[in-house]
Design a protein around this motif. Structure first.
Motif, PDB file in Angstrom:
ATOM      1  N   GLU A 429       0.837  -1.204   0.000  1.00 39.72           N
ATOM      2  CA  GLU A 429       0.000   0.000   0.000  1.00 39.72           C
ATOM      3  C   GLU A 429       0.870   1.252   0.000  1.00 39.72           C
ATOM      4  N   LYS A 430       1.929   1.223   0.809  1.00 40.20           N
ATOM      5  CA  LYS A 430       2.845   2.371   0.847  1.00 40.20           C
ATOM      6  C   LYS A 430       3.572   2.519  -0.483  1.00 40.20           C
ATOM      7  N   MET A 431       3.961   1.406  -1.081  1.00 43.05           N
ATOM      8  CA  MET A 431       4.669   1.447  -2.365  1.00 43.05           C
ATOM      9  C   MET A 431       3.808   2.127  -3.430  1.00 43.05           C
ATOM     10  N   LEU A 432       2.546   1.716  -3.520  1.00 43.86           N
ATOM     11  CA  LEU A 432       1.650   2.275  -4.529  1.00 43.86           C
ATOM     12  C   LEU A 432       1.309   3.734  -4.224  1.00 43.86           C
ATOM     13  N   SER A 433       1.100   4.014  -2.934  1.00 42.53           N
ATOM     14  CA  SER A 433       0.773   5.389  -2.539  1.00 42.53           C
ATOM     15  C   SER A 433       1.940   6.327  -2.817  1.00 42.53           C
ATOM     16  N   ASP A 434       3.146   5.904  -2.457  1.00 42.35           N
ATOM     17  CA  ASP A 434       4.333   6.730  -2.704  1.00 42.35           C
ATOM     18  C   ASP A 434       4.538   6.970  -4.199  1.00 42.35           C
ATOM     19  N   ALA A 435       4.080   6.027  -5.018  1.00 45.72           N
ATOM     20  CA  ALA A 435       4.198   6.183  -6.474  1.00 45.72           C
ATOM     21  C   ALA A 435       3.119   7.113  -7.039  1.00 45.72           C
ATOM     22  N   GLY A 436       2.169   7.533  -6.172  1.00 46.83           N
ATOM     23  CA  GLY A 436       1.125   8.457  -6.611  1.00 46.83           C
ATOM     24  C   GLY A 436      -0.072   7.790  -7.242  1.00 46.83           C
ATOM     25  N   LEU A 437      -0.212   6.454  -7.025  1.00 43.97           N
ATOM     26  CA  LEU A 437      -1.348   5.730  -7.586  1.00 43.97           C
ATOM     27  C   LEU A 437      -2.486   5.666  -6.574  1.00 43.97           C
ATOM     28  N   VAL A 438      -3.707   5.709  -7.066  1.00 36.62           N
ATOM     29  CA  VAL A 438      -4.887   5.578  -6.208  1.00 36.62           C
ATOM     30  C   VAL A 438      -5.327   4.120  -6.223  1.00 36.62           C
ATOM     31  N   VAL A 439      -5.418   3.529  -5.036  1.00 36.09           N
ATOM     32  CA  VAL A 439      -5.669   2.096  -4.913  1.00 36.09           C
ATOM     33  C   VAL A 439      -6.843   1.852  -3.970  1.00 36.09           C
ATOM     34  N   ASN A 440      -7.581   0.787  -4.239  1.00 32.38           N
ATOM     35  CA  ASN A 440      -8.628   0.343  -3.329  1.00 32.38           C
ATOM     36  C   ASN A 440      -8.681  -1.183  -3.383  1.00 32.38           C
ATOM     37  N   GLU A 441      -9.058  -1.797  -2.274  1.00 35.89           N
ATOM     38  CA  GLU A 441      -9.129  -3.259  -2.233  1.00 35.89           C
ATOM     39  C   GLU A 441     -10.462  -3.796  -2.736  1.00 35.89           C
ATOM     40  N   ASP A 442     -11.465  -2.904  -2.859  1.00 31.55           N
ATOM     41  CA  ASP A 442     -12.823  -3.347  -3.160  1.00 31.55           C
ATOM     42  C   ASP A 442     -13.282  -2.772  -4.503  1.00 31.55           C
ATOM     43  N   PRO A 443     -13.611  -3.631  -5.478  1.00 27.72           N
ATOM     44  CA  PRO A 443     -14.071  -3.128  -6.783  1.00 27.72           C
ATOM     45  C   PRO A 443     -15.295  -2.218  -6.679  1.00 27.72           C
ATOM     46  N   THR A 444     -16.229  -2.552  -5.798  1.00 35.38           N
ATOM     47  CA  THR A 444     -17.446  -1.754  -5.645  1.00 35.38           C
ATOM     48  C   THR A 444     -17.122  -0.342  -5.196  1.00 35.38           C
ATOM     49  N   ARG A 445     -16.210  -0.222  -4.243  1.00 36.35           N
ATOM     50  CA  ARG A 445     -15.828   1.099  -3.750  1.00 36.35           C
ATOM     51  C   ARG A 445     -15.098   1.891  -4.838  1.00 36.35           C
ATOM     52  N   ALA A 446     -14.333   1.204  -5.665  1.00 38.54           N
ATOM     53  CA  ALA A 446     -13.641   1.887  -6.764  1.00 38.54           C
ATOM     54  C   ALA A 446     -14.645   2.496  -7.741  1.00 38.54           C
TER      55      ALA A 446
END
Length: 702
Positions: A429-446
């Protein structure tokens, strides 16, 4: 922006009254956080029991400090607060945070003490946060005027652009901690407590002007000043700072709980919903949605259209995402034919129509994901993308191979919001966040995040155009020599006619012969209505006669109506209204107003006659509204299709209805302090080009 409010949010010097060397105590935590997290301003501990605390000179009293003090934190028992506040006045401080409880939240005695504080603050131009508040912090400045334990062991995320204001300290702490776990940072955190002075609206206004904030997140239970809140929402919209709000107190039980918690006026939840919609606020209903949407608004570009491309490693999840994209008002256009052909050449077994299924081969072909995304997004036919990568985020060897592709696509298509969906651990999560990407674990929430971005992109400025009336904006009672608060239909329509509201042709007759003369002038058939200030609901008393065809029927009807009124206890006969009979084909609509205790005049439109009560199909806005906004209101109605052309039948005059709603909204806004309620029911909408006529109306004054 007030310098005194800046001194609260962005002080260059802080005094802590009741400061303690023990970092576990309420008076010790602010000092500990200021030192630990790098506050560069001056810190003045104040406590008569110490000469020094943690290497800093400790003062016996605030008045003993020689330099100017921007912000004072009071961490003392309630009984000492008022005398301490007097010392702050003497010192000429600009802002005060009061942690101490025991004020309006505990009863009348505490309420009186709080009122004294508020009065002193206003008289001496001191901004006060609290009492009974958790305080606030400003992350980039390292300014922590709070005793919350959420900062004891772990620092806030740096660089966050979300300004967060909460009427509940505990809710705020929970959301802050959850967001931090997901690598989401805040620019500011404010818990407003009892709001003796600084309230949510003040905080929204400050954050709207703050260069470190691009989104405002707010937990709201209620407000005592609806107009002030509206002005704050308008300012944020002007400054292009989206607002995400969780508003609680929807049910009767919830409303009572909110009243007891903050002492704010809760008001009708439907009215709050209307205000949020009207002023471009996104209302979240869960904590996850609250955090997700704030993150999306802060870190992703606004969607300029509703076309979504879905990239997935799972056909099943692709189907689920397709359903949810459509259910949330977004579109899933099929991939252009030429792009499909190119993608099939790269991977013949892939699904290429949209959703695009790269299959598990994405883990073995390093450029596969990028090739697919580049081809589809580069076609120009899509406004957003969701990339489902399953559990890749849990595999240390898997995610780094996909990261370059995701970053390349973000860089190549910066105008297209892209959300990665994958399971995560803290490292990934930190790796993706530090790269500036928006991530979510749940497809519905995305999908919800994209739907919110689309709504944000569609939100328009709706500055109403002023309506010019020949009527003077004098008191209605004064203009028409009225003593009663509830006006008859005749008087109500006289008032409305002066404000451009199209009413039926009618005259008030005092005798049977006069009624017959009026009927001849108006033309048959006519309607006769008995007028009495004491009988406003005429139909139930038999005071409405329809399709009256000739002078004899008029005279007979006049006598009948007069008798009914005179035989009714305490009823006064005002005359008989002779009115044109509306015989044209028309749709009955309701246009009305209600004065909300928090936000003032609200304008409503819905299906009229008896159906307003049967179907409860009503759209509402804060008055006044433009013709364009009135049109949006009508478009929201389930019954809107009745007004439209259908199976060979011509349409009814929707334009005239929109103009009526807008003109009426200006009337109720002009007389906002006089009107309790106004009903135009029915307002007859004639065939297209024929206009609209108000057949019956009632005005209730305050």
């Amino acid at each position: 922006m007030s310098n005194h409010l800046r001194s609260l949010f962005d002080p260059d010097s802080i005094a802590i009254i009741g400061c303690s060397p023990d970092s576990k105590k309420i008076g010790g935590r602010p000092l500990d956080y200021l030192l630990k997290y790098g506050y560069q301003g001056k810190i003045y501990p104040v406590n008569p029991n110490y000469q020094e605390i943690r290497g800093l000179t400790c003062y016996e009293s605030i008045t003993g400090i020689q330099e100017d003090v921007d912000l004072v934190v009071i961490a003392l028992p309630q009984k000492l607060v008022l005398s301490t506040f007097h010392a702050c006045i003497e010192k000429k401080v600009k802002a005060v945070v009061i942690f101490s409880a025991g004020f309006s939240e505990v009863g009348e005695a505490g309420k009186r003490e709080q009122e004294k504080l508020a009065k002193l603050a206003k008289e001496h131009n001191i901004r006060v946060l609290g009492p009974n508040c958790l305080g606030l912090f400003h992350v980039s400045k390292g300014m922590y005027a709070t005793f919350s334990t959420i900062l004891e062991e772990e620092a806030p995320i740096q660089g966050g652009k979300i300004g967060f204001v909460s009427q509940s300290g505990a809710f705020g702490s929970h959301v802050f901690t959850l967001a931090r776990q997901h690598q989401i940072g805040f620019s500011h955190f404010v818990a407003t407590g009892n709001e003796s002075d600084v309230d949510v609206a003040d905080c929204i206004k400050y954050l709207a002007e703050d260069e470190n904030t691009n989104v405002i997140a707010c937990y709201l239970e209620g407000t005592t000043d609806g107009q002030k809140l509206i002005e704050a929402l308008q300012l944020a919209k002007e400054k292009k700072k989206p607002i995400v709000i969780v508003k609680v107190g929807k049910t009767d039980v919830g409303m009572k709980a909110a009243m007891s918690h903050t002492g704010s006026m809760v008001g009708s939840d439907a009215v709050y919903d209307t205000i949020f919609k009207q002023y471009g606020v996104y209302r979240a209903h869960t904590i996850n949605e609250f955090i997700d949407v704030a993150k999306a608004f802060s870190d992703l570009p606004v969607m300029t259209g509703n076309r979504v491309a879905v990239f997935t490693v799972s056909g099943g999840v692709g189907i689920m995402l397709a359903d949810q994209v459509m259910e949330n008002g977004l579109a899933l256009p099929e991939t252009p034919e030429d792009v499909q052909e190119r993608l099939k050449e790269i991977l013949p077994i892939a699904g290429v129509k949209n959703p695009l299924d790269t299959t598990a081969q994405v883990s073995y072909m390093p450029t596969l994901l990028e090739d697919f995304m580049d081809g589809v997004l580069g076609s120009g036919g899509y406004d957003a993308a969701i990339v489902f990568l399953g559990f890749s985020g849990l595999k240390a060897e898997s995610l780094p191979t996909k990261l370059p592709s995701l970053l390349n696509m973000k860089e190549k298509f910066p105008h297209i919001p892209q959300i990665v969906v994958t399971l995560l651990n803290p490292t990934s999560e930190k790796m993706l966040s530090d790269a500036g990407l928006v991530v979510n674990e749940d497809p519905t929430r995305a999908v919800k995040m994209l739907a919110a971005l689309y709504d944000l992109g569609r939100a328009k400025d709706q500055a109403p155009q002023p309506f010019q009336s020949e009527a003077k904006n004098e008191s209605i009672k004064a203009l028409y020599s009225i003593s009663a608060n509830e006006l008859t239909e005749y008087t109500s329509k006289q008032v409305l006619g002066n404000y451009g509201i199209p009413v039926t042709k009618e005259k008030l007759a005092q005798s049977a012969d006069e009624a017959a003369d009026f009927a001849d002038q108006i033309g048959y058939p006519v309607v006769l209505k008995g007028m009495s200030p004491q009988i406003l609901h005429k139909t139930e008393k038999g005071l409405v006669l329809l399709y009256v065809q000739n002078p004899d029927e008029v005279r007979e009807g006049f006598a009948k109506l007069k008798t009914i009124i005179e035989e009714t206890d305490d009823a006064t006969f005002e005359g008989v209204l002779v009115q044109e009979m509306q015989t044209e084909k028309a749709v009955e609509m309701f246009v009305g107003s209600k004065k909300d205790p928090v936000f003032g005049q609200m304008v409503l439109v819905g299906l009229g006659g008896i159906y307003i009560e049967v179907f409860q199909d009503v759209a509402m806005r804060k008055a006044p509204v433009s013709v364009e906004t009135a049109r949006e209101m009508i478009e929201e109605l389930k019954s809107r299709a009745i007004l439209q052309a259908f199976r060979g039948n011509a349409a009814f005059d929707g334009n005239a209805l929109c103009e009526l709603v807008s003109n009426f909204s200006y009337f109720i806004d002009t007389h906002r302090d006089e009107l309790e309620e106004v009903d135009l029911n029915p307002a007859m909408v004639l065939m297209e080009g024929r206009g609209v006529k108000v057949v019956d109306a009632l005005i209730k004054l305050i």
